[in-house]
Design a protein around this motif. Structure first.
Motif, PDB file in Angstrom:
ATOM      1  N   MET A   1      -2.028   2.718  -6.604  1.00 38.85           N
ATOM      2  CA  MET A   1      -0.680   3.049  -6.143  1.00 38.85           C
ATOM      3  C   MET A   1       0.119   3.614  -7.305  1.00 38.85           C
ATOM      4  SD  MET A   1       0.254  -0.370  -3.935  1.00 38.85           S
ATOM      5  CE  MET A   1      -0.151  -1.465  -5.296  1.00 38.85           C
TER       6      MET A   1
ATOM      7  N   CYS B   1      -7.298  -4.993  -0.880  1.00 35.46           N
ATOM      8  CA  CYS B   1      -7.784  -4.150   0.207  1.00 35.46           C
ATOM      9  C   CYS B   1      -7.817  -2.726  -0.340  1.00 35.46           C
ATOM     10  CB  CYS B   1      -6.857  -4.273   1.401  1.00 35.46           C
ATOM     11  SG  CYS B   1      -7.388  -3.288   2.795  1.00 35.46           S
ATOM     12  N   THR B   2      -9.011  -2.246  -0.714  1.00 32.37           N
ATOM     13  CA  THR B   2      -9.083  -1.017  -1.478  1.00 32.37           C
ATOM     14  C   THR B   2     -10.389  -0.267  -1.257  1.00 32.37           C
ATOM     15  OG1 THR B   2      -8.932  -0.145  -3.742  1.00 32.37           O
ATOM     16  CG2 THR B   2      -9.927  -2.313  -3.473  1.00 32.37           C
TER      17      THR B   2
ATOM     18  N   ASP C   1       4.542   0.069  -3.418  1.00 33.23           N
ATOM     19  CA  ASP C   1       3.897   0.002  -4.731  1.00 33.23           C
ATOM     20  C   ASP C   1       4.106  -1.390  -5.311  1.00 33.23           C
ATOM     21  OD1 ASP C   1       6.421  -0.097  -6.305  1.00 33.23           O
ATOM     22  OD2 ASP C   1       6.645   1.990  -5.693  1.00 33.23           O
TER      23      ASP C   1
ATOM     24  N   ASP D   1      -3.255  -3.168  -2.102  1.00 32.30           N
ATOM     25  CA  ASP D   1      -4.018  -1.985  -2.475  1.00 32.30           C
ATOM     26  C   ASP D   1      -4.155  -1.953  -3.991  1.00 32.30           C
ATOM     27  OD1 ASP D   1      -5.310   0.493  -2.330  1.00 32.30           O
ATOM     28  OD2 ASP D   1      -3.447   1.627  -2.236  1.00 32.30           O
TER      29      ASP D   1
ATOM     30  N   GLY E   1      -2.112  -2.142  -8.161  1.00 35.06           N
ATOM     31  CA  GLY E   1      -2.349  -3.482  -7.649  1.00 35.06           C
ATOM     32  C   GLY E   1      -2.758  -4.490  -8.698  1.00 35.06           C
TER      33      GLY E   1
ATOM     34  N   LYS F   1     -11.791  -0.766   2.286  1.00 32.69           N
ATOM     35  CA  LYS F   1     -11.270   0.182   3.276  1.00 32.69           C
ATOM     36  C   LYS F   1     -12.422   1.088   3.683  1.00 32.69           C
ATOM     37  CE  LYS F   1      -6.594   0.567   1.414  1.00 32.69           C
ATOM     38  NZ  LYS F   1      -5.665   1.469   0.727  1.00 32.69           N
TER      39      LYS F   1
ATOM     40  N   ASP G   1       0.859  -1.183   0.000  1.00 34.75           N
ATOM     41  CA  ASP G   1       0.000   0.000   0.000  1.00 34.75           C
ATOM     42  C   ASP G   1       0.888   1.223   0.000  1.00 34.75           C
ATOM     43  OD1 ASP G   1      -1.936   2.114   0.896  1.00 34.75           O
ATOM     44  OD2 ASP G   1      -3.246   0.369   1.133  1.00 34.75           O
ATOM     45  N   ASP G   2       0.497   2.265  -0.747  1.00 33.09           N
ATOM     46  CA  ASP G   2       1.304   3.486  -0.777  1.00 33.09           C
ATOM     47  C   ASP G   2       1.103   4.333   0.476  1.00 33.09           C
ATOM     48  OD1 ASP G   2      -1.293   3.867  -1.866  1.00 33.09           O
ATOM     49  OD2 ASP G   2      -0.681   5.747  -2.783  1.00 33.09           O
ATOM     50  N   SER G   3       0.130   4.004   1.305  1.00 33.26           N
ATOM     51  CA  SER G   3      -0.106   4.732   2.553  1.00 33.26           C
ATOM     52  C   SER G   3       0.631   4.061   3.707  1.00 33.26           C
ATOM     53  CB  SER G   3      -1.601   4.776   2.870  1.00 33.26           C
ATOM     54  OG  SER G   3      -1.811   5.188   4.201  1.00 33.26           O
TER      55      SER G   3
ATOM     56  N   ILE H   1      -1.878   2.925   6.427  1.00 36.89           N
ATOM     57  CA  ILE H   1      -2.552   1.651   6.142  1.00 36.89           C
ATOM     58  C   ILE H   1      -1.606   0.487   6.395  1.00 36.89           C
ATOM     59  CG2 ILE H   1      -3.590   0.203   4.344  1.00 36.89           C
ATOM     60  CD1 ILE H   1      -5.456   2.429   5.243  1.00 36.89           C
ATOM     61  N   ARG H   2      -0.352   0.624   5.952  1.00 39.19           N
ATOM     62  CA  ARG H   2       0.625  -0.458   6.181  1.00 39.19           C
ATOM     63  C   ARG H   2       0.818  -0.698   7.675  1.00 39.19           C
ATOM     64  NH1 ARG H   2       3.631   2.411   2.385  1.00 39.19           N
ATOM     65  NH2 ARG H   2       5.272   2.797   3.926  1.00 39.19           N
TER      66      ARG H   2
END
Length: 121
Positions: free
Chosen positions: A55, A81-82, A33, A52, A60, A104, A8-10, A13-14
């Motif tokens: 990204m 997970c999106t 990514d 995700d 994904g 999410k 995940d780019d967040s 979230i990670r």
């Protein structure tokens, strides 16, 4: 101990996913990514991937399509997970090789239930 790659780019979230999955007795690695995730999988294929959709660099869906053509890439259980929640996105993910789909925002109960459904716990 099973290993899960969280993609995940967040960073938030990670971090949340890491805490949940560590409580479920997974070892965790992270990627920002799809490109980083693919490199991680080529080094050591995880048991599961929490993925995700949106990204930078490689999204994904592109990652998943590429992964499923890699040696051993058919083995990890992939859970998208999106925020993408329409039927078209879910259908594309499943056709590309996703095993399950989480929306999410998520919590421990949702992740645990989905991971149980696919036989990871």
């Amino acid at each position: 101990m099973k290993h899960c790659l969280v993609v995940d780019d967040s960073s938030v979230i990670r971090k949340v996913a890491r805490r949940i999955l560590e409580d479920l007795d997974f070892s965790i690695s992270e990627a920002e990514d799809g490109k980083q995730a693919l490199e991680a999988c080529r080094t050591s294929m995880p048991d599961a991937i929490l993925l995700d959709w949106n990204m930078p660099v490689m999204d994904g869906l592109e990652f998943l399509t590429t992964l499923r053509h890699e040696s051993g890439g058919d083995k990890p259980v992939v859970v998208f997970c999106t925020t993408e929640n329409d039927v078209a996105h879910i259908t594309r993910a499943i056709r590309a090789g996703a095993n399950e789909y989480i929306m999410k925002p998520f919590d421990k109960e949702i992740v645990e239930a989905k991971f149980q459904e696919v036989g990871l716990i």
